[in-house]
Scaffold this motif. Structure first.
Motif, PDB file in Angstrom:
ATOM      1  N   VAL A   1     -10.251  -3.528   5.201  1.00 29.72           N
ATOM      2  CA  VAL A   1      -8.690  -3.214   5.669  1.00 29.72           C
ATOM      3  C   VAL A   1      -9.179  -1.706   5.988  1.00 29.72           C
ATOM      4  CG1 VAL A   1      -6.422  -3.247   5.151  1.00 29.72           C
ATOM      5  CG2 VAL A   1      -7.904  -4.945   3.704  1.00 29.72           C
ATOM      6  N   THR A   2      -8.847  -1.306   7.081  1.00 30.15           N
ATOM      7  CA  THR A   2      -8.999  -0.121   7.625  1.00 30.15           C
ATOM      8  C   THR A   2      -7.764   0.328   8.696  1.00 30.15           C
ATOM      9  OG1 THR A   2     -10.284  -0.719   9.613  1.00 30.15           O
ATOM     10  CG2 THR A   2     -11.374  -0.008   7.478  1.00 30.15           C
ATOM     11  N   VAL A   3      -7.540   1.410   8.660  1.00 39.21           N
ATOM     12  CA  VAL A   3      -6.415   1.787   9.821  1.00 39.21           C
ATOM     13  C   VAL A   3      -6.926   3.207  10.535  1.00 39.21           C
ATOM     14  CG1 VAL A   3      -5.075   3.301   7.932  1.00 39.21           C
ATOM     15  CG2 VAL A   3      -3.972   2.358  10.127  1.00 39.21           C
ATOM     16  N   GLU A   4      -6.779   3.152  11.787  1.00 42.04           N
ATOM     17  CA  GLU A   4      -7.007   4.571  12.392  1.00 42.04           C
ATOM     18  C   GLU A   4      -5.981   4.931  13.452  1.00 42.04           C
ATOM     19  OE1 GLU A   4     -10.536   3.253  14.273  1.00 42.04           O
ATOM     20  OE2 GLU A   4      -9.780   2.140  15.955  1.00 42.04           O
ATOM     21  N   PRO A   5      -5.542   6.249  13.603  1.00 46.36           N
ATOM     22  CA  PRO A   5      -4.454   6.735  14.523  1.00 46.36           C
ATOM     23  C   PRO A   5      -4.748   6.210  16.045  1.00 46.36           C
ATOM     24  CG  PRO A   5      -5.583   8.336  13.879  1.00 46.36           C
ATOM     25  CD  PRO A   5      -6.309   7.316  13.373  1.00 46.36           C
ATOM     26  N   ILE A   6      -3.612   5.908  16.709  1.00 46.82           N
ATOM     27  CA  ILE A   6      -3.643   5.538  18.134  1.00 46.82           C
ATOM     28  C   ILE A   6      -2.503   6.491  18.906  1.00 46.82           C
ATOM     29  CG2 ILE A   6      -4.930   3.660  18.096  1.00 46.82           C
ATOM     30  CD1 ILE A   6      -2.417   2.100  18.465  1.00 46.82           C
ATOM     31  N   ASP A   7      -2.553   6.594  20.107  1.00 38.62           N
ATOM     32  CA  ASP A   7      -1.607   7.055  20.765  1.00 38.62           C
ATOM     33  C   ASP A   7      -0.898   6.326  21.945  1.00 38.62           C
ATOM     34  OD1 ASP A   7      -3.489   7.342  22.711  1.00 38.62           O
ATOM     35  OD2 ASP A   7      -3.498   9.738  22.849  1.00 38.62           O
TER      36      ASP A   7
ATOM     37  N   TYR B   1      -1.692  -3.670  16.441  1.00 39.65           N
ATOM     38  CA  TYR B   1      -1.703  -2.274  17.099  1.00 39.65           C
ATOM     39  C   TYR B   1      -0.284  -1.966  17.061  1.00 39.65           C
ATOM     40  CZ  TYR B   1      -6.398  -2.987  18.894  1.00 39.65           C
ATOM     41  OH  TYR B   1      -7.678  -3.298  19.155  1.00 39.65           O
ATOM     42  N   VAL B   2       0.246  -0.719  16.651  1.00 36.09           N
ATOM     43  CA  VAL B   2       1.501  -0.412  16.417  1.00 36.09           C
ATOM     44  C   VAL B   2       1.595   1.066  17.075  1.00 36.09           C
ATOM     45  CG1 VAL B   2       3.344  -0.221  14.666  1.00 36.09           C
ATOM     46  CG2 VAL B   2       1.586  -1.801  14.165  1.00 36.09           C
ATOM     47  N   LEU B   3       2.709   1.041  17.802  1.00 37.63           N
ATOM     48  CA  LEU B   3       3.039   2.417  18.466  1.00 37.63           C
ATOM     49  C   LEU B   3       4.461   2.305  18.560  1.00 37.63           C
ATOM     50  CD1 LEU B   3       1.805   5.026  19.698  1.00 37.63           C
ATOM     51  CD2 LEU B   3       2.473   4.054  21.898  1.00 37.63           C
ATOM     52  N   GLY B   4       5.131   3.387  17.635  1.00 35.41           N
ATOM     53  CA  GLY B   4       6.687   3.381  17.468  1.00 35.41           C
ATOM     54  C   GLY B   4       7.093   2.047  17.044  1.00 35.41           C
ATOM     55  N   ASP B   5       8.250   1.576  18.201  1.00 32.43           N
ATOM     56  CA  ASP B   5       8.650   0.403  17.753  1.00 32.43           C
ATOM     57  C   ASP B   5       8.218  -0.810  18.401  1.00 32.43           C
ATOM     58  OD1 ASP B   5       9.780   0.958  20.170  1.00 32.43           O
ATOM     59  OD2 ASP B   5      11.760   0.597  19.858  1.00 32.43           O
ATOM     60  N   ARG B   6       7.167  -0.831  18.857  1.00 28.61           N
ATOM     61  CA  ARG B   6       6.196  -1.789  19.615  1.00 28.61           C
ATOM     62  C   ARG B   6       4.917  -2.164  18.933  1.00 28.61           C
ATOM     63  NH1 ARG B   6       4.739   0.125  25.162  1.00 28.61           N
ATOM     64  NH2 ARG B   6       4.308   2.056  23.904  1.00 28.61           N
ATOM     65  N   ALA B   7       4.473  -3.164  18.942  1.00 26.56           N
ATOM     66  CA  ALA B   7       3.396  -3.857  18.258  1.00 26.56           C
ATOM     67  C   ALA B   7       2.555  -5.023  19.087  1.00 26.56           C
ATOM     68  CB  ALA B   7       3.535  -4.122  16.841  1.00 26.56           C
TER      69      ALA B   7
ATOM     70  N   HIS C   1       0.741  -1.257   0.294  1.00 28.87           N
ATOM     71  CA  HIS C   1       0.035   0.005   0.093  1.00 28.87           C
ATOM     72  C   HIS C   1       0.859   1.157  -0.045  1.00 28.87           C
ATOM     73  CE1 HIS C   1      -3.091   2.809   1.158  1.00 28.87           C
ATOM     74  NE2 HIS C   1      -3.994   2.265   0.463  1.00 28.87           N
ATOM     75  N   ASP C   2       0.328   2.278  -0.532  1.00 31.03           N
ATOM     76  CA  ASP C   2       1.148   3.662  -0.725  1.00 31.03           C
ATOM     77  C   ASP C   2       1.454   4.238   0.430  1.00 31.03           C
ATOM     78  OD1 ASP C   2       1.166   3.273  -3.492  1.00 31.03           O
ATOM     79  OD2 ASP C   2      -0.553   4.560  -3.794  1.00 31.03           O
ATOM     80  N   ALA C   3       0.485   4.099   1.675  1.00 33.34           N
ATOM     81  CA  ALA C   3       0.351   5.082   2.754  1.00 33.34           C
ATOM     82  C   ALA C   3       1.886   4.328   3.551  1.00 33.34           C
ATOM     83  CB  ALA C   3      -0.827   4.870   3.593  1.00 33.34           C
ATOM     84  N   ASP C   4       2.456   5.603   4.150  1.00 29.51           N
ATOM     85  CA  ASP C   4       3.729   5.312   5.101  1.00 29.51           C
ATOM     86  C   ASP C   4       2.780   5.473   6.633  1.00 29.51           C
ATOM     87  OD1 ASP C   4       5.629   5.042   6.439  1.00 29.51           O
ATOM     88  OD2 ASP C   4       6.911   6.722   5.334  1.00 29.51           O
ATOM     89  N   LEU C   5       2.524   4.399   7.061  1.00 28.51           N
ATOM     90  CA  LEU C   5       1.873   4.387   8.473  1.00 28.51           C
ATOM     91  C   LEU C   5       2.723   4.398   9.592  1.00 28.51           C
ATOM     92  CD1 LEU C   5      -0.820   1.958   7.244  1.00 28.51           C
ATOM     93  CD2 LEU C   5      -1.098   4.148   7.129  1.00 28.51           C
ATOM     94  N   ARG C   6       2.391   4.995  10.655  1.00 29.56           N
ATOM     95  CA  ARG C   6       2.765   5.037  12.123  1.00 29.56           C
ATOM     96  C   ARG C   6       1.906   5.294  13.072  1.00 29.56           C
ATOM     97  NH1 ARG C   6       7.409   8.075  12.992  1.00 29.56           N
ATOM     98  NH2 ARG C   6       7.858   8.699  11.033  1.00 29.56           N
ATOM     99  N   ASP C   7       2.066   4.683  14.175  1.00 25.36           N
ATOM    100  CA  ASP C   7       0.715   4.922  15.483  1.00 25.36           C
ATOM    101  C   ASP C   7      -0.474   4.687  15.038  1.00 25.36           C
ATOM    102  OD1 ASP C   7       3.387   5.432  16.596  1.00 25.36           O
ATOM    103  OD2 ASP C   7       2.850   7.693  16.889  1.00 25.36           O
ATOM    104  N   TYR C   8      -0.657   3.199  14.705  1.00 26.42           N
ATOM    105  CA  TYR C   8      -1.985   2.860  14.259  1.00 26.42           C
ATOM    106  C   TYR C   8      -2.496   1.744  14.665  1.00 26.42           C
ATOM    107  CZ  TYR C   8       0.772   0.148  11.063  1.00 26.42           C
ATOM    108  OH  TYR C   8       1.628  -0.791  10.729  1.00 26.42           O
ATOM    109  N   HIS C   9      -3.685   1.698  14.617  1.00 26.56           N
ATOM    110  CA  HIS C   9      -4.376   0.352  14.870  1.00 26.56           C
ATOM    111  C   HIS C   9      -4.871  -0.094  13.367  1.00 26.56           C
ATOM    112  CE1 HIS C   9      -8.548  -1.709  15.745  1.00 26.56           C
ATOM    113  NE2 HIS C   9      -7.951  -2.594  15.401  1.00 26.56           N
ATOM    114  N   LEU C  10      -4.800  -1.220  12.771  1.00 29.21           N
ATOM    115  CA  LEU C  10      -4.749  -1.813  11.481  1.00 29.21           C
ATOM    116  C   LEU C  10      -5.856  -2.577  11.717  1.00 29.21           C
ATOM    117  CD1 LEU C  10      -3.220  -2.190   8.186  1.00 29.21           C
ATOM    118  CD2 LEU C  10      -4.436  -3.983   9.331  1.00 29.21           C
ATOM    119  N   ARG C  11      -6.973  -3.010  11.096  1.00 29.30           N
ATOM    120  CA  ARG C  11      -8.097  -4.241  11.116  1.00 29.30           C
ATOM    121  C   ARG C  11      -8.240  -4.680   9.691  1.00 29.30           C
ATOM    122  NH1 ARG C  11     -13.234  -4.713  14.802  1.00 29.30           N
ATOM    123  NH2 ARG C  11     -11.530  -5.161  16.189  1.00 29.30           N
TER     124      ARG C  11
END
Length: 309
Positions: free
Chosen positions: A295-301, A243-249, A117-127
């Motif tokens: 396939v969806t993605v939303e930002p998380i903190d 669930y991805v946050l920085g260098d953890r998942a 996928h084209d999107a460069d993602l960080r800090d997200y929940h992908l389902r």
């Protein structure tokens, strides 16, 4: 060389190589894995709007890449072939087709490769949801169906075995969905594991509170198996949450957390380690017909909490 040293050298040369279980035991210790039920709680709320990565109509936003015409050469040091890449139409490999009354993303699986996928993602929940199709292809026709959700994808298309980009893998494979795999020799993953002699190689399984290990492609610990198998029977749809946050998942299969990873990193020249905190996602093609949808993605903190019971 004196006689004693010579005899020792001969004995060492004649001694059988340690088994994978013996090698793993030296890394994670002697205590075998026992059943551990992990539970997800305190799930983070999205900090922004959800984004659809598969629009349910076409492959907009997804870039195909194919490996070798004969997948059996993929893992050879010298495959003796050139990767297909994007040199031909991939309409017969990846498409949007109807299944169970809805349009879904279809991966044939015969030729190995991926949709990136084209999107460069960080800090997200992908389902996403996936289910297996009926087709299996050589050289894995008689093996459990195999695919993968690869994240923090970076680097050059085909850089890994001519077929994939370097990344962290959320394995999708019957019995092993949620396993963590380092895709590419520059990728590093830290997790916790315990000995599981029932596994072939490496015989280690994720265990909260287990021995810290690092997953490195090309080493004994090139993957760590999921905490438990939470996949539904063939023919049913499964839900994956990443669930991805920085260098953890956290890898979650049908609501069950099965893997926690941290210290995601790349290692460059001179062994310099850099945190791996963002990247693209790949949906693999690796020998089994597979369907994907929603396939969806939303930002998380923050990450969800995982507890052992």
């Amino acid at each position: 060389m004196n006689i004693i040293l010579l005899a020792t050298a001969i004995a060492q040369a004649a001694a059988p190589a340690p088994s994978p279980v013996e090698q793993a035991r030296a890394i994670v210790g002697d205590a075998p894995t026992t059943t551990q039920t992990l539970v997800l709680s305190d799930v983070p709320k999205p900090t922004g709007p959800s984004r659809v990565l598969f629009n349910g109509r076409d492959l907009s936003g997804w870039q195909p890449w194919l490996g070798y015409p004969d997948p059996s050469v993929t893992y050879r040091d010298k495959p003796g072939a050139t990767a297909i890449g994007r040199s031909r139409s991939t309409a017969g490999d990846f498409a949007v087709r109807a299944i169970d009354g809805k349009l879904a993303l279809w991966v044939k699986g015969e030729t190995w490769g991926a949709l990136v996928h084209d999107a460069d993602l960080r800090d997200y929940h992908l389902r996403l949801e996936y289910r297996w199709g009926d087709q299996r292809w050589a050289p894995r026709a008689g093996q459990p169906p195999n695919n993968g959700l690869l994240y923090h994808t970076h680097g050059t298309p085909g850089a890994v075995f001519g077929t994939w980009q370097p990344s962290v893998e959320f394995e999708i494979m019957t019995g092993s969905t949620g396993m963590a795999v380092a895709v590419g020799r520059d990728v590093r993953i830290r997790t916790a594991a315990a000995l599981d002699p029932s596994l072939i190689s490496p015989p280690v399984r994720y265990r909260m509170g287990g021995k810290p290990v690092e997953i490195v492609n090309g080493s004994l610990i090139w993957n760590v198996e999921n905490a438990r198998d939470a996949e539904r029977p063939a023919g049913q749809w499964n839900v994956l949450d990443l669930y991805v946050l920085g260098d953890r998942a956290v890898h979650v299969v049908n609501g069950v957390p099965v893997m926690l990873v941290e210290g995601l990193a790349t290692v460059g020249a001179g062994g310099v380690r850099s945190p791996l905190t963002h990247g693209h996602v790949q949906l693999q093609s690796e020998g089994a017909e597979t369907w994907f949808r929603s396939v969806t993605v939303e930002p998380i903190d923050r990450l969800p909490t995982v507890v052992a019971r």
